[in-house]
Design a protein around this motif. Structure first.
Motif, mmCIF file in Angstrom:
data_model
loop_
_atom_site.group_PDB
_atom_site.id
_atom_site.type_symbol
_atom_site.label_atom_id
_atom_site.label_comp_id
_atom_site.label_asym_id
_atom_site.label_seq_id
_atom_site.Cartn_x
_atom_site.Cartn_y
_atom_site.Cartn_z
ATOM 1 N N ALA A 30 0.842 -1.184 0.000
ATOM 2 C CA ALA A 30 0.000 0.000 0.000
ATOM 3 C C ALA A 30 0.879 1.236 0.000
ATOM 4 C CB ALA A 30 -0.904 0.014 1.239
ATOM 5 N N THR A 31 0.327 2.368 -0.427
ATOM 6 C CA THR A 31 1.065 3.613 -0.434
ATOM 7 C C THR A 31 1.325 4.076 0.992
ATOM 8 O OG1 THR A 31 0.043 4.229 -2.513
ATOM 9 C CG2 THR A 31 1.046 5.996 -1.237
ATOM 10 N N THR A 32 2.593 4.398 1.284
ATOM 11 C CA THR A 32 2.960 4.861 2.617
ATOM 12 C C THR A 32 3.885 6.059 2.501
ATOM 13 O OG1 THR A 32 4.857 3.378 2.680
ATOM 14 C CG2 THR A 32 2.808 2.535 3.591
ATOM 15 N N ARG A 33 3.973 6.815 3.582
ATOM 16 C CA ARG A 33 4.904 7.933 3.624
ATOM 17 C C ARG A 33 6.264 7.425 4.046
ATOM 18 N NH1 ARG A 33 0.651 9.497 6.468
ATOM 19 N NH2 ARG A 33 1.807 9.346 8.435
ATOM 20 N N ALA A 34 7.335 8.032 3.485
ATOM 21 C CA ALA A 34 8.672 7.647 3.886
ATOM 22 C C ALA A 34 8.814 7.815 5.385
ATOM 23 C CB ALA A 34 9.703 8.499 3.150
ATOM 24 N N GLY A 35 9.424 6.832 6.039
ATOM 25 C CA GLY A 35 9.615 6.885 7.468
ATOM 26 C C GLY A 35 8.493 6.254 8.269
ATOM 27 N N ASP A 36 7.389 5.895 7.637
ATOM 28 C CA ASP A 36 6.303 5.232 8.353
ATOM 29 C C ASP A 36 6.794 3.920 8.944
ATOM 30 O OD1 ASP A 36 4.526 7.180 7.838
ATOM 31 O OD2 ASP A 36 3.334 6.078 6.382
ATOM 32 N N ARG A 37 6.162 3.514 10.037
ATOM 33 C CA ARG A 37 6.502 2.226 10.610
ATOM 34 C C ARG A 37 5.861 1.109 9.793
ATOM 35 N NH1 ARG A 37 5.780 3.163 17.159
ATOM 36 N NH2 ARG A 37 7.393 4.789 17.356
ATOM 37 N N VAL A 67 27.806 6.110 5.346
ATOM 38 C CA VAL A 67 27.132 5.481 6.477
ATOM 39 C C VAL A 67 25.911 6.298 6.871
ATOM 40 C CG1 VAL A 67 27.380 4.577 8.809
ATOM 41 C CG2 VAL A 67 29.364 4.622 7.273
ATOM 42 N N ARG A 68 26.068 7.608 6.919
ATOM 43 C CA ARG A 68 24.934 8.472 7.247
ATOM 44 C C ARG A 68 23.833 8.311 6.201
ATOM 45 N NH1 ARG A 68 27.473 12.819 7.519
ATOM 46 N NH2 ARG A 68 27.690 13.041 9.785
ATOM 47 N N ALA A 69 24.224 8.235 4.921
ATOM 48 C CA ALA A 69 23.233 8.082 3.854
ATOM 49 C C ALA A 69 22.506 6.741 3.975
ATOM 50 C CB ALA A 69 23.911 8.190 2.492
ATOM 51 N N ALA A 70 23.234 5.689 4.369
ATOM 52 C CA ALA A 70 22.599 4.387 4.536
ATOM 53 C C ALA A 70 21.567 4.421 5.656
ATOM 54 C CB ALA A 70 23.660 3.325 4.832
ATOM 55 N N LEU A 71 21.935 5.014 6.772
ATOM 56 C CA LEU A 71 21.000 5.112 7.895
ATOM 57 C C LEU A 71 19.807 5.991 7.541
ATOM 58 C CD1 LEU A 71 23.623 5.449 10.756
ATOM 59 C CD2 LEU A 71 22.154 3.469 10.308
ATOM 60 N N ASP A 72 20.074 7.073 6.852
ATOM 61 C CA ASP A 72 18.983 7.972 6.446
ATOM 62 C C ASP A 72 18.017 7.240 5.511
ATOM 63 O OD1 ASP A 72 17.761 10.704 6.166
ATOM 64 O OD2 ASP A 72 18.342 10.368 4.082
ATOM 65 N N TRP A 73 18.573 6.452 4.576
ATOM 66 C CA TRP A 73 17.699 5.700 3.669
ATOM 67 C C TRP A 73 16.862 4.689 4.434
ATOM 68 C CZ3 TRP A 73 16.715 0.690 2.486
ATOM 69 C CH2 TRP A 73 15.918 0.469 1.369
ATOM 70 N N LEU A 74 17.468 3.985 5.372
ATOM 71 C CA LEU A 74 16.738 2.989 6.144
ATOM 72 C C LEU A 74 15.597 3.624 6.923
ATOM 73 C CD1 LEU A 74 19.743 0.873 7.442
ATOM 74 C CD2 LEU A 74 17.986 0.110 5.840
ATOM 75 N N VAL A 75 15.829 4.812 7.458
ATOM 76 C CA VAL A 75 14.782 5.520 8.196
ATOM 77 C C VAL A 75 13.651 5.906 7.251
ATOM 78 C CG1 VAL A 75 14.233 7.668 9.409
ATOM 79 C CG2 VAL A 75 16.258 6.354 10.051
ATOM 80 N N ARG A 76 14.010 6.467 6.103
ATOM 81 C CA ARG A 76 12.984 6.948 5.184
ATOM 82 C C ARG A 76 12.233 5.812 4.485
ATOM 83 N NH1 ARG A 76 14.963 9.523 0.946
ATOM 84 N NH2 ARG A 76 17.184 9.187 1.343
ATOM 85 N N ALA A 77 12.915 4.714 4.259
ATOM 86 C CA ALA A 77 12.301 3.592 3.547
ATOM 87 C C ALA A 77 11.671 2.579 4.489
ATOM 88 C CB ALA A 77 13.344 2.889 2.687
ATOM 89 N N ARG A 78 11.701 2.868 5.775
ATOM 90 C CA ARG A 78 11.291 1.869 6.763
ATOM 91 C C ARG A 78 9.895 1.315 6.498
ATOM 92 N NH1 ARG A 78 10.290 2.898 13.223
ATOM 93 N NH2 ARG A 78 9.786 0.726 13.736
ATOM 94 N N GLY A 79 8.920 2.191 6.351
ATOM 95 C CA GLY A 79 7.558 1.722 6.129
ATOM 96 C C GLY A 79 7.382 1.100 4.769
ATOM 97 N N GLU A 80 7.961 1.696 3.749
ATOM 98 C CA GLU A 80 7.780 1.220 2.377
ATOM 99 C C GLU A 80 8.390 -0.161 2.171
ATOM 100 O OE1 GLU A 80 5.935 1.543 -0.929
ATOM 101 O OE2 GLU A 80 6.215 3.469 0.039
ATOM 102 N N ALA A 81 9.597 -0.373 2.707
ATOM 103 C CA ALA A 81 10.288 -1.640 2.523
ATOM 104 C C ALA A 81 10.013 -2.615 3.663
ATOM 105 C CB ALA A 81 11.791 -1.403 2.392
ATOM 106 N N GLY A 82 9.194 -2.202 4.637
ATOM 107 C CA GLY A 82 8.840 -3.093 5.740
ATOM 108 C C GLY A 82 9.997 -3.413 6.660
ATOM 109 N N ILE A 83 10.895 -2.461 6.877
ATOM 110 C CA ILE A 83 12.095 -2.713 7.680
ATOM 111 C C ILE A 83 11.729 -2.697 9.159
ATOM 112 C CG2 ILE A 83 14.425 -1.936 8.243
ATOM 113 C CD1 ILE A 83 14.449 -0.603 5.422
#
Length: 611
Positions: A30-37, A67-83
């Protein structure tokens, strides 16, 4: 959109509509906002791994931005990628100094409070075992850093080991973050954590576990052997163990003391371009497909490649070798059954699954079948399966041809969502024809019903694995009688019955029916159905068209022709075979569970699987 496109887009787009790609399972739907849980109940989620970052957090000269970019991506993609969680595998820094730890502290603040994660010490962060006392590492990544995280479960007295309990996939998972050198006290602490969480599947993370040869085959290191002998092999809960430290990456599978597989992986890219470029590995858990899909990429390089990439940036942005992008098969239910037996739905009484319009309902537990209860026991000819509606559509068992008693046996196997926790095992086949059927009597009402206002026919099926022998065009259920005798001549043969559910040689389900008005045989075809897996099949007719569903999902190849009713001839309804020229050949090969006929169209949420 493929999974690869999805993850790429998530790095830069604030809103993305996600679809699961065929190559893997980055599976938000489903459509989610970046950073969503992520949805904790979704059967698809991901665990992220951030391996050795030491060459990028080096006071002698480096660049922490990947490293900062990787962490930032993980935070922003968390909801979308189900992390659901991120684990770091040690060697955060090159020298473990106060200066480097302050830099690491600032970089990891990117994820603090936004993404649950763990960090563990590697040999470049500390020296000696976990009884080393105070260090810059401990002051930076000790228990106080994680104490406010909802996943944080606690730490060892020395502070160098900690554990997290992660909610994902509708259950809880234990993540152990073990220091690079665990003392006897550290191993004893880890064992207490496992014992306290005795029903949770566990992922063990540490720095020094396995090394890999050039072919990618991993082998236990000396420290890994100690962990295997003292902690991993005896604890069935540990099914996945991850380490860094060495390169190249690799993997192996070992068998624990309980006879179950344990997957051991090394993830480290510090030897690659730009000190590994903040490489991230995602373990995509898919509890529906029973796999973990793994992919490895650099979020920092992906963003650069989208601009004006250099050759090395293009080559390193995403890694697709056999040790970087692969699938791990895990039958989660079976693998975890020893310590967390699945809680199956309780059987439902017949009255709970007979909605308005139910014509017949047969089940093969003690409520519906005389003598049911002994797994593998033959079902003698003449045994009656009662129609639990009371409408008089009882079935009687018959052996076909010269079949022996093994052609029809009672079974405790069943679909998890079946109302009855029982089934019948049919051992039909060709050369010579053999099998068994259950048939209604000559005066059963269902024999002559025409269902012109619609119908729903449901059953539960399982094909054996391996699916040996020639079983092409075996029947599952049918009404007896020749189509030609019903005045229908448009089909494949006048000798086929007027309505039947069969299985083709390619394992396609075929539902063919001759409607009441007109001379036609509209036929529905499923996809190739699996073996060794229970499925629910429903055929629904609304009075005009027929739709087949497999496991609640509508198939594509439903007949476009109009179809009203079934041209029954007053002859028996049968389970376990299909006649041709009013004679049975081979019988069904596999299991059949609860079967129901309703004289109206039901919605999927009204099927036998609904609760």
């Amino acid at each position: 959109m493929s999974r690869r496109s999805l993850l790429w887009a998530a790095a830069s787009a604030p809103v993305v509509a996600a679809t699961a790609g065929a190559a893997g399972a980055a599976a938000a739907t489903a459509t989610t906002r970046a950073g969503d849980r992520p949805d904790e109940d979704s059967p698809r989620f991901a665990v992220a791994v951030l391996p050795d970052t030491q060459y990028l957090l080096d006071e002698g000269g480096s660049d922490p931005e990947p490293v900062r970019a990787a962490l930032d991506w993980l935070v922003r993609a968390r909801g979308e990628a189900g992390i659901a969680f991120m684990t770091q595998l040690g060697d955060v820094t090159e020298h473990g100094t106060e200066t480097e730890m302050r830099l690491a502290d600032r970089v990891f603040r990117t994820a603090d409070g936004k993404l649950p994660y763990s960090v563990l010490a590697g040999n470049h962060d500390v020296s000696g075992d976990d009884q080393r006392g105070d260090t810059p590492y401990l002051r930076t990544f000790g228990p106080r850093r994680f104490s406010k995280d909802k996943t944080f479960g606690g730490a060892s007295p020395d502070g160098y080991h900690h554990f997290h309990v992660v909610k994902a996939g509708g259950r809880r998972w234990l993540v152990l973050a073990i220091d690079w050198r665990a003392s006897d006290a550290g191993i004893a602490w880890a064992q207490r954590v496992i014992d306290t969480h005795a029903t949770l599947p566990a992922i063990l993370t540490t720095h020094d576990l396995v090394w890999a040869d050039d072919a990618g085959l991993a082998h236990l290191s000396d420290n890994g052997q100690r962990l295997w002998d003292r902690l991993i092999r005896g604890n069935d809960q540990i099914f996945l163990a991850l380490g860094g430290h060495y390169w190249p990456p690799g993997r192996t599978t070992m068998t624990n003391d309980h006879g179950n597989p344990v997957h051991l992986h090394i993830t480290n890219y510090q030897d690659r371009y730009y000190g590994g470029a903040g490489m991230v590995r995602l373990y995509h858990f898919d509890l529906v497909r029973d796999v973990i899909d793994v992919e490895t990429f650099s979020p920092w390089l992906r963003e650069r490649v989208a601009d004006k990439p250099s050759l090395l940036e293009e080559e390193t942005a995403e890694l697709t070798g056999d040790v970087d992008r692969f699938t791990v098969p895990v039958d989660f239910g079976t693998r975890f059954a020893g310590f967390a037996p699945p809680v199956l739905p309780a059987p439902r009484p017949p009255r709970a699954v007979m909605p308005r319009g139910t014509v017949a309902y047969w089940r093969f537990d003690h409520t519906g079948l005389a003598g049911a209860g002994t797994d593998g026991a033959p079902v003698p000819p003449g045994t009656v399966a009662r129609d639990l509606t009371g409408n008089g559509n009882d079935l009687k068992a018959e052996l076909l041809h010269a079949s022996g008693p093994g052609a029809l046996t009672w079974s405790a196997e069943h679909h998890d969502d079946a109302p009855a926790h029982a089934s019948l095992r049919f051992d039909g086949g060709k050369q010579p024809d053999r099998g068994a059927v259950l048939r209604t009597g000559p005066g059963a009402p269902v024999n002559a019903m025409r269902f012109e206002s619609g119908y729903t026919i449901e059953t539960f099926l399982k094909l054996p694995s391996p699916f040996t022998g020639d079983h092409a065009w075996m029947g599952i259920l049918s009404w007896e009688g020749r189509a030609g005798d019903a005045g229908k001549h448009s089909g494949w043969s006048d000798d086929e019955p007027t309505c039947s559910l069969n299985l083709s040689g390619e394992r396609f389900l075929q539902f063919v029916v001759y409607p009441v008005p007109g001379d036609a045989d509209p036929t529905s075809w499923s996809h190739a159905v699996p073996v060794g897996h229970w499925m629910h099949v429903a055929v629904v007719n609304d009075g005009r068209h027929t739709t087949m569903y497999v496991d609640g999902s509508r198939i594509a190849r439903n007949a476009a022709e109009e179809s009203t009713g079934i041209s029954t001839l007053g002859k028996p309804f049968a389970i376990g075979g299909t006649q041709f020229a009013e004679a049975y050949g081979q019988g069904f090969f596999g299991w059949i569970g609860d079967t129901r006929v309703v004289a109206r169209a039901l919605r999927p949420d009204q099927f036998l699987t609904a609760r």
